[in-house]
Structure formats: C-alpha cells, structure tokens
Write a protein that holds these residues in place. Structure first.
Motif, mmCIF file in Angstrom:
data_model
loop_
_atom_site.group_PDB
_atom_site.id
_atom_site.type_symbol
_atom_site.label_atom_id
_atom_site.label_comp_id
_atom_site.label_asym_id
_atom_site.label_seq_id
_atom_site.Cartn_x
_atom_site.Cartn_y
_atom_site.Cartn_z
ATOM 1 N N CYS A 44 0.832 -1.211 0.000
ATOM 2 C CA CYS A 44 0.000 0.000 0.000
ATOM 3 C C CYS A 44 0.867 1.262 0.000
ATOM 4 C CB CYS A 44 -0.938 -0.015 1.203
ATOM 5 S SG CYS A 44 -2.079 1.369 1.255
ATOM 6 N N CYS A 45 1.698 1.437 1.017
ATOM 7 C CA CYS A 45 2.477 2.680 1.138
ATOM 8 C C CYS A 45 3.930 2.522 0.670
ATOM 9 C CB CYS A 45 2.440 3.192 2.578
ATOM 10 S SG CYS A 45 3.380 2.202 3.762
ATOM 11 N N ARG A 46 4.311 1.300 0.316
ATOM 12 C CA ARG A 46 5.652 0.982 -0.209
ATOM 13 C C ARG A 46 6.767 1.125 0.834
ATOM 14 N NH1 ARG A 46 4.642 -2.243 -3.685
ATOM 15 N NH2 ARG A 46 6.657 -2.050 -4.615
ATOM 16 N N LEU A 47 6.413 1.141 2.109
ATOM 17 C CA LEU A 47 7.412 1.201 3.171
ATOM 18 C C LEU A 47 8.237 -0.085 3.150
ATOM 19 C CD1 LEU A 47 8.434 2.674 5.814
ATOM 20 C CD2 LEU A 47 6.838 1.193 7.041
ATOM 21 N N GLN A 48 9.540 0.054 3.247
ATOM 22 C CA GLN A 48 10.435 -1.102 3.323
ATOM 23 C C GLN A 48 10.504 -1.567 4.773
ATOM 24 O OE1 GLN A 48 12.644 -2.473 0.692
ATOM 25 N NE2 GLN A 48 11.036 -1.489 -0.505
ATOM 26 N N LEU A 49 10.074 -2.782 5.027
ATOM 27 C CA LEU A 49 10.095 -3.339 6.378
ATOM 28 C C LEU A 49 11.277 -4.289 6.489
ATOM 29 C CD1 LEU A 49 6.291 -4.165 6.543
ATOM 30 C CD2 LEU A 49 7.434 -2.234 7.612
ATOM 31 N N HIS A 50 12.227 -3.929 7.323
ATOM 32 C CA HIS A 50 13.419 -4.750 7.531
ATOM 33 C C HIS A 50 13.117 -5.705 8.688
ATOM 34 C CE1 HIS A 50 15.537 -2.075 4.826
ATOM 35 N NE2 HIS A 50 15.026 -1.066 5.510
ATOM 36 N N LEU A 51 13.000 -6.976 8.358
ATOM 37 C CA LEU A 51 12.653 -7.974 9.367
ATOM 38 C C LEU A 51 13.902 -8.358 10.146
ATOM 39 C CD1 LEU A 51 10.387 -10.198 7.090
ATOM 40 C CD2 LEU A 51 9.702 -8.311 8.591
ATOM 41 N N LEU A 52 13.812 -8.293 11.450
ATOM 42 C CA LEU A 52 14.941 -8.618 12.307
ATOM 43 C C LEU A 52 14.602 -9.817 13.182
ATOM 44 C CD1 LEU A 52 15.986 -5.047 13.504
ATOM 45 C CD2 LEU A 52 16.967 -6.393 11.645
#
Length: 78
Positions: A44-52
């Motif tokens: 939707c907003c194209r936010l990059q989510l860095h999974l930790l």
C-alpha cells in the motif's frame, strides 16, 4: 510422518499477516523471512520493512519445531 513435516513447513513457510507500522495495511510475511532477516515492502504505502530476528528468536523457534517433530516422528515410527 508427512503430516508432521507438512505442519512444520506450514508454520515456517506459510504466510502470516502483520499490520504495516506506517499505514496499517496488512503485510504478509513468512517466519523463514524473519529468520533470514529479509526486507519486505508494504504493497500500500511501499514502506520497506526490515525484518529482524533479534537474538535469533525465530531461528530458535525453527530449531525447536524441528526437534519436536523429529521426536514425535521417532515416537510414532519407533
């Protein structure tokens, strides 16, 4: 035996829904992506989510699941 292996595969490789912290839109991730510390994008907003995998918690979960399944299979098939 195949049922138990399938269960582990579903847990680690199945899609799990989380809400995007920016817009709240549902984002689908896999626990295996968390273990590998991948980056996923909110559609939707194209936010990059860095999974930790802080402290290796998901890796530990994966290892625990594998051990429990191996024990269950060994108990069934002896």
């Amino acid at each position: 035996m195949m049922l138990l292996v399938s269960l582990a595969s579903q847990i680690l490789h199945g899609d799990h829904e989380v809400d995007c912290p920016e817009c709240g839109y549902p984002v689908w991730i896999r626990l295996s992506e968390v273990i590998a510390q991948c980056t996923v994008t909110c559609s939707c907003c194209r936010l990059q989510l860095h999974l930790l995998d802080e402290g290796g918690k998901m890796q530990t979960l994966g290892d625990t699941l594998e051990r429990q399944i191996n024990r269950a299979v060994k108990g069934i098939f002896g």
